[in-house]
Design a protein around this motif. Structure first.
Motif: not given
Length: 227
Positions: A70, A94, A152
């Protein structure tokens, strides 16, 4: 696995739901999540999925890698009209951040319940430029093509490396790229070696993230291109 491993964790397995306020680069994001992801492990549906494919409900935690990704998204200016596939989206942080900077997002996860949380969290943050895709990343739809991929905390096991690289090569457009964050876990060395072996170019950026007042975790954000 010769077929996708897809699961829908029952709502009754989730326990109490809480809402976190996530602060990234001076911006606030609201993320709803189960209070205790360990409770989900007791559900028979989850047990069966683990026996079939070593499934674990990692999606239910708000991982530092999502915060790192992010932050990386917020530090760049992005062209209009960009679409990103978030792989293993989990709670969708994200993707929510990506939408906040004008990127259209395809949330994907192998657990349909994770997709419902990603949807809810998009709505919590007044974002609507998204769609949901119930997908095992080893078996993407044949017609799926995107210029950007987000991931992620997905290389927590070495067995994930080759399927993720193959996914990049399959779904990214020729000029596409992947932003991937990792907490510098043990498989990261094998991941970098595999990228070089498959002739994928990449750059790295050190990143730290953590809860306000809590432990900050060091990690890496990769920018990976096909050539």
């Amino acid at each position: 696995m010769n077929e996708p491993c897809l699961i829908t964790t029952p709502q009754e397995a989730l326990g109490e739901i809480v809402e976190d306020l996530v602060l990234l680069e001076g911006k606030e994001f609201r993320i709803s999540r189960p209070t205790d992801s360990d409770l989900i492990l007791n559900d028979p549906t989850v047990h069966e999925a683990f026996q079939r494919d070593e499934y674990m409900p990692y999606w239910a935690d708000l991982w530092p890698g999502a915060r790192m990704l992010g932050k990386a998204l917020l530090r760049e200016d992005w062209p209009t009209g960009l679409t990103a596939l978030e792989v293993g989206c989990g709670l969708g942080l994200a993707g929510v951040v990506a939408m906040s900077v004008g990127i259209r997002v395809i949330f994907s996860d192998y657990d349909a319940t994770a997709l419902e949380f990603a949807k809810e969290n998009a709505v919590l943050n007044e974002q609507e430029n998204f769609e949901l895709l119930h997908m095992d990343w080893r078996f993407p739809p044949a017609d799926l093509k995107v210029p950007m991929m987000l991931a992620s905390d997905v290389i927590y096991e070495e067995r994930n490396i080759d399927p993720l690289i193959q996914l990049m090569k399959t779904v990214l457009t020729p000029d596409g790229f992947c932003l991937l964050s990792d907490q510098d876990r043990v498989p990261s060395k094998q991941f970098q070696a595999a990228l070089r072996e498959k002739k994928l170019e990449f750059t790295t950026q050190m990143m730290r993230a953590g809860e306000p007042g809590g432990t900050r975790v060091k990690g890496t954000v990769y920018r990976i291109t096909l050539s």
